[in-house]
Design a protein around this motif. Sequence first.
Motif, short mmCIF file in Angstrom:
data_model
loop_
_atom_site.label_atom_id
_atom_site.label_comp_id
_atom_site.label_asym_id
_atom_site.label_seq_id
_atom_site.Cartn_x
_atom_site.Cartn_y
_atom_site.Cartn_z
N ILE A 79 0.88 -1.16 0.00
CA ILE A 79 0.00 0.00 0.00
C ILE A 79 0.92 1.21 0.00
CG2 ILE A 79 -1.81 1.22 1.23
CD1 ILE A 79 -2.38 -1.60 2.59
N LEU A 80 0.88 1.96 -1.08
CA LEU A 80 1.77 3.09 -1.27
C LEU A 80 0.96 4.36 -1.38
CD1 LEU A 80 3.82 1.39 -4.12
CD2 LEU A 80 4.35 1.36 -1.68
N SER A 81 1.23 5.31 -0.50
CA SER A 81 0.49 6.58 -0.51
C SER A 81 1.44 7.69 -0.08
CB SER A 81 -0.70 6.50 0.44
OG SER A 81 -1.38 7.72 0.51
N GLU A 82 1.34 8.82 -0.73
CA GLU A 82 2.21 9.95 -0.43
C GLU A 82 2.16 10.31 1.06
OE1 GLU A 82 4.88 13.06 -1.34
OE2 GLU A 82 4.18 11.48 -2.68
N ASP A 83 0.96 10.34 1.61
CA ASP A 83 0.78 10.74 3.01
C ASP A 83 -0.04 9.66 3.72
OD1 ASP A 83 0.99 12.35 5.26
OD2 ASP A 83 -0.75 13.56 4.73
N THR A 84 0.57 8.99 4.65
CA THR A 84 -0.07 7.88 5.37
C THR A 84 0.22 8.02 6.86
OG1 THR A 84 0.28 6.43 3.48
CG2 THR A 84 -0.15 5.37 5.57
N HIS A 85 -0.80 7.80 7.68
CA HIS A 85 -0.63 7.90 9.13
C HIS A 85 -1.36 6.75 9.81
CE1 HIS A 85 0.83 12.03 8.85
NE2 HIS A 85 -0.13 12.23 7.98
N LEU A 86 -0.73 6.17 10.82
CA LEU A 86 -1.46 5.28 11.71
C LEU A 86 -2.42 6.16 12.50
CD1 LEU A 86 1.40 2.99 13.04
CD2 LEU A 86 -0.30 2.45 11.28
N VAL A 87 -3.60 5.66 12.78
CA VAL A 87 -4.58 6.44 13.53
C VAL A 87 -4.03 6.83 14.89
CG1 VAL A 87 -6.86 6.34 14.59
CG2 VAL A 87 -6.55 5.58 12.25
N SER A 88 -3.21 5.96 15.47
CA SER A 88 -2.62 6.26 16.79
C SER A 88 -1.71 7.49 16.76
CB SER A 88 -1.86 5.04 17.30
OG SER A 88 -0.81 4.71 16.40
N GLU A 89 -1.28 7.92 15.57
CA GLU A 89 -0.42 9.09 15.43
C GLU A 89 -1.22 10.40 15.30
OE1 GLU A 89 3.09 6.89 12.84
OE2 GLU A 89 1.54 8.03 11.79
N LEU A 90 -2.52 10.28 15.13
CA LEU A 90 -3.35 11.46 14.87
C LEU A 90 -3.95 12.03 16.15
CD1 LEU A 90 -5.27 10.14 11.72
CD2 LEU A 90 -3.28 11.67 11.77
N ASP A 91 -4.12 13.34 16.18
CA ASP A 91 -4.75 14.04 17.28
C ASP A 91 -6.11 14.56 16.80
OD1 ASP A 91 -5.11 17.08 18.46
OD2 ASP A 91 -4.41 15.64 19.98
N ARG A 92 -7.17 14.11 17.46
CA ARG A 92 -8.54 14.46 17.02
C ARG A 92 -8.74 15.98 16.92
NH1 ARG A 92 -13.59 12.09 16.87
NH2 ARG A 92 -12.88 10.21 17.91
N ASP A 93 -8.28 16.74 17.91
CA ASP A 93 -8.48 18.19 17.90
C ASP A 93 -7.76 18.84 16.71
OD1 ASP A 93 -10.07 18.05 20.16
OD2 ASP A 93 -8.40 18.45 21.53
N GLN A 94 -6.56 18.36 16.44
CA GLN A 94 -5.79 18.91 15.32
C GLN A 94 -6.48 18.58 13.99
OE1 GLN A 94 -1.69 17.71 15.23
NE2 GLN A 94 -1.33 18.58 13.22
N VAL A 95 -6.98 17.35 13.85
CA VAL A 95 -7.67 16.96 12.63
C VAL A 95 -8.97 17.75 12.47
CG1 VAL A 95 -8.79 15.06 11.41
CG2 VAL A 95 -6.62 14.67 12.58
N GLN A 96 -9.68 17.98 13.57
CA GLN A 96 -10.91 18.78 13.52
C GLN A 96 -10.59 20.20 13.05
OE1 GLN A 96 -14.05 17.39 14.13
NE2 GLN A 96 -14.73 19.29 13.18
N ALA A 97 -9.48 20.76 13.53
CA ALA A 97 -9.06 22.09 13.09
C ALA A 97 -8.71 22.09 11.60
CB ALA A 97 -7.88 22.57 13.93
N GLU A 98 -8.04 21.02 11.13
CA GLU A 98 -7.74 20.89 9.69
C GLU A 98 -9.03 20.89 8.87
OE1 GLU A 98 -5.35 17.47 8.60
OE2 GLU A 98 -4.07 17.75 10.35
N LEU A 99 -10.02 20.15 9.35
CA LEU A 99 -11.30 20.06 8.64
C LEU A 99 -11.97 21.43 8.58
CD1 LEU A 99 -13.52 18.44 7.26
CD2 LEU A 99 -14.41 17.86 9.54
#
Length: 124
Positions: A79-99
């Motif tokens: 599985i090859l993708s330019e930008d890939t993250h394990l969910v454990s690496e993500l911060d919900r508040d930061q992702v909500q701000a991105e959205l």
Amino acid sequence: MADTTLQVELVAADRVVWSGEAHEVVARTVEGDLGVLVGHAPLLSVLVPGVVKIKADGETVVAVVEDGFLSVADDRVSILSEDTHLVSELDRDQVQAELEQARADDDDAAVQRAEAKLRGIELA
């Protein structure tokens, strides 16, 4: 490698995000959701931003990918993708701000990426 497992590599542009043996891989492609089990026919497909689930012994690895490729051959899944993250690496508040920023900028692609990250967080 045992013939009852898949050898899986989840790779971003800058690193190997996860590598190991698994029993099943589920990813979203341009054709729809795709499940890969041992013995799957050779395949090359285009990924769309979404969640990838890798079911290994005793754990399910959940990651979020952007556009990329999924290839299957001889019980090996890449599985090859330019930008890939394990969910454990993500911060919900930061992702909500991105959205929220993506919506304010009327950036549909960024909205889609942020929504995929939030789906992954919810699945974990």
